[in-house]
Scaffold this motif. Structure first.
Motif, PDB file in Angstrom:
ATOM      1  N   TYR A  40       0.840  -1.198   0.000  1.00 25.99           N
ATOM      2  CA  TYR A  40       0.000   0.000   0.000  1.00 25.99           C
ATOM      3  C   TYR A  40       0.878   1.252   0.000  1.00 25.99           C
ATOM      4  CZ  TYR A  40      -4.556  -2.235   0.613  1.00 25.99           C
ATOM      5  OH  TYR A  40      -5.708  -2.955   0.433  1.00 25.99           O
ATOM      6  N   TRP A  41       1.957   1.228   0.769  1.00 24.07           N
ATOM      7  CA  TRP A  41       2.880   2.360   0.798  1.00 24.07           C
ATOM      8  C   TRP A  41       3.513   2.551  -0.575  1.00 24.07           C
ATOM      9  CZ3 TRP A  41       8.264   2.255   0.160  1.00 24.07           C
ATOM     10  CH2 TRP A  41       8.900   3.468   0.382  1.00 24.07           C
ATOM     11  N   TYR A  42       3.911   1.459  -1.222  1.00 26.53           N
ATOM     12  CA  TYR A  42       4.506   1.546  -2.557  1.00 26.53           C
ATOM     13  C   TYR A  42       3.506   2.166  -3.528  1.00 26.53           C
ATOM     14  CZ  TYR A  42       6.685   0.228  -6.958  1.00 26.53           C
ATOM     15  OH  TYR A  42       7.257   0.270  -8.204  1.00 26.53           O
ATOM     16  N   LEU A  43       2.255   1.719  -3.485  1.00 34.13           N
ATOM     17  CA  LEU A  43       1.237   2.259  -4.389  1.00 34.13           C
ATOM     18  C   LEU A  43       0.957   3.738  -4.138  1.00 34.13           C
ATOM     19  CD1 LEU A  43      -1.381  -0.618  -4.577  1.00 34.13           C
ATOM     20  CD2 LEU A  43      -0.190   0.422  -6.491  1.00 34.13           C
ATOM     21  N   ALA A  44       1.023   4.141  -2.883  1.00 29.68           N
ATOM     22  CA  ALA A  44       0.669   5.514  -2.538  1.00 29.68           C
ATOM     23  C   ALA A  44       1.818   6.501  -2.721  1.00 29.68           C
ATOM     24  CB  ALA A  44       0.173   5.575  -1.099  1.00 29.68           C
ATOM     25  N   SER A  45       3.051   6.074  -2.486  1.00 24.41           N
ATOM     26  CA  SER A  45       4.129   7.067  -2.489  1.00 24.41           C
ATOM     27  C   SER A  45       5.235   6.796  -3.499  1.00 24.41           C
ATOM     28  CB  SER A  45       4.724   7.202  -1.087  1.00 24.41           C
ATOM     29  OG  SER A  45       5.306   5.986  -0.690  1.00 24.41           O
ATOM     30  N   VAL A  46       5.568   5.558  -3.771  1.00 21.41           N
ATOM     31  CA  VAL A  46       6.689   5.270  -4.672  1.00 21.41           C
ATOM     32  C   VAL A  46       6.221   5.174  -6.117  1.00 21.41           C
ATOM     33  CG1 VAL A  46       8.512   3.613  -5.229  1.00 21.41           C
ATOM     34  CG2 VAL A  46       7.996   4.132  -2.850  1.00 21.41           C
ATOM     35  N   PHE A  47       5.167   4.426  -6.362  1.00 18.46           N
ATOM     36  CA  PHE A  47       4.729   4.204  -7.739  1.00 18.46           C
ATOM     37  C   PHE A  47       4.323   5.481  -8.468  1.00 18.46           C
ATOM     38  CE2 PHE A  47       1.542   3.141 -10.968  1.00 18.46           C
ATOM     39  CZ  PHE A  47       2.364   2.444 -11.834  1.00 18.46           C
ATOM     40  N   PRO A  48       3.660   6.453  -7.827  1.00 24.05           N
ATOM     41  CA  PRO A  48       3.344   7.684  -8.577  1.00 24.05           C
ATOM     42  C   PRO A  48       4.586   8.368  -9.159  1.00 24.05           C
ATOM     43  CG  PRO A  48       2.043   7.607  -6.593  1.00 24.05           C
ATOM     44  CD  PRO A  48       3.014   6.454  -6.513  1.00 24.05           C
ATOM     45  N   LYS A  49       5.698   8.336  -8.441  1.00 22.00           N
ATOM     46  CA  LYS A  49       6.938   8.917  -8.968  1.00 22.00           C
ATOM     47  C   LYS A  49       7.452   8.116 -10.154  1.00 22.00           C
ATOM     48  CE  LYS A  49       8.130  10.547  -4.379  1.00 22.00           C
ATOM     49  NZ  LYS A  49       8.901  10.280  -3.187  1.00 22.00           N
ATOM     50  N   VAL A  50       7.404   6.784 -10.040  1.00 21.07           N
ATOM     51  CA  VAL A  50       7.838   5.916 -11.137  1.00 21.07           C
ATOM     52  C   VAL A  50       6.954   6.148 -12.356  1.00 21.07           C
ATOM     53  CG1 VAL A  50       8.019   3.505 -11.864  1.00 21.07           C
ATOM     54  CG2 VAL A  50       8.813   4.173  -9.599  1.00 21.07           C
ATOM     55  N   ARG A  51       5.646   6.207 -12.135  1.00 19.84           N
ATOM     56  CA  ARG A  51       4.703   6.439 -13.230  1.00 19.84           C
ATOM     57  C   ARG A  51       4.955   7.774 -13.907  1.00 19.84           C
ATOM     58  NH1 ARG A  51      -0.258   7.213 -10.606  1.00 19.84           N
ATOM     59  NH2 ARG A  51       0.448   9.351 -10.559  1.00 19.84           N
ATOM     60  N   ASP A  52       5.130   8.826 -13.109  1.00 20.45           N
ATOM     61  CA  ASP A  52       5.365  10.153 -13.684  1.00 20.45           C
ATOM     62  C   ASP A  52       6.667  10.197 -14.475  1.00 20.45           C
ATOM     63  OD1 ASP A  52       3.010  10.930 -12.518  1.00 20.45           O
ATOM     64  OD2 ASP A  52       3.961  11.974 -10.830  1.00 20.45           O
ATOM     65  N   GLU A  53       7.695   9.497 -13.994  1.00 23.79           N
ATOM     66  CA  GLU A  53       8.963   9.455 -14.716  1.00 23.79           C
ATOM     67  C   GLU A  53       8.811   8.733 -16.055  1.00 23.79           C
ATOM     68  OE1 GLU A  53      13.479   7.667 -14.224  1.00 23.79           O
ATOM     69  OE2 GLU A  53      12.178   7.818 -12.460  1.00 23.79           O
ATOM     70  N   ILE A  54       8.083   7.623 -16.050  1.00 26.92           N
ATOM     71  CA  ILE A  54       7.861   6.880 -17.294  1.00 26.92           C
ATOM     72  C   ILE A  54       7.065   7.731 -18.278  1.00 26.92           C
ATOM     73  CG2 ILE A  54       6.650   4.899 -18.292  1.00 26.92           C
ATOM     74  CD1 ILE A  54       7.424   3.330 -15.770  1.00 26.92           C
ATOM     75  N   ILE A  55       6.038   8.404 -17.798  1.00 31.09           N
ATOM     76  CA  ILE A  55       5.216   9.242 -18.679  1.00 31.09           C
ATOM     77  C   ILE A  55       6.037  10.390 -19.248  1.00 31.09           C
ATOM     78  CG2 ILE A  55       3.241  10.831 -18.717  1.00 31.09           C
ATOM     79  CD1 ILE A  55       1.893   8.944 -16.675  1.00 31.09           C
TER      80      ILE A  55
END
Length: 174
Positions: A40-55
């Motif tokens: 849940y922590w990964y989905l809430a705080s880490v993944f948005p950064k990864v997603r934004d970087e990929i986009i």
């Protein structure tokens, strides 16, 4: 402080009533919750950064239509999916093991009942009832642990699928 002491005593009494297998159920449940909280922590705080970087990397590309661009897009989506799905199999396995661990407690408790019957005879129903009670408590604890894990791991898995789908949708391919 007194409340915590009373809570600890009630937990200790419950474990004494159900046997040492309850420690294993508690350990499995603790691991499930630690892993789910991490996800849940990964989905809430880490993944948005990864997603934004990929986009942003995809939007910065001048070529988004060639075969090579599509393979790069697929690679980035796959890497992000691996990050999203990390430890999900372990969570589901631990959740599935909780009832089995409880059944192990039932089997060991029933062995204790049969040992009592062999040494004391079947004339003492109080000893038999105590042993049967000790045998059923681990099963109940394993089922309760599994139910809490099934509900939240299913929700977590749905969130992972939604996050992956949103990432795919945000990387248009022409």
């Amino acid at each position: 402080m007194i409340y915590l002491i009373e809570l600890w005593e009630s937990v200790r009494d419950f474990i004494a009533t159900g046997g040492n297998v309850l420690y294993v159920v508690a350990l499995a449940l603790f691991l499930v919750w630690v892993l789910m909280i991490e996800r849940y922590w990964y989905l809430a705080s880490v993944f948005p950064k990864v997603r934004d970087e990929i986009i942003s990397n995809w939007d910065a590309r001048s070529d988004t239509t060639s075969w090579y661009a599509h393979r790069i897009r697929d690679t980035w989506i796959s890497q992000a999916s691996d990050g999203l799905s990390a430890r999900m199999l372990l969570i589901k396995t631990l959740v599935a093991m909780c009832p089995l661990i409880g059944l192990l407690g039932t089997v060991t408790g029933m062995i204790g009942v049969f040992e009592t019957m062999a040494t004391q005879g079947t004339s003492n129903p109080r000893l038999m009832a105590g042993g049967i009670s000790m045998a059923t408590i681990p099963t109940m604890a394993g089922m309760v642990a599994a139910l809490s894990g099934v509900f939240f791991s299913s929700r977590l898995e749905a969130k992972v699928k939604i996050a992956r789908a949103k990432l795919i949708d945000s990387l248009p391919h022409h």
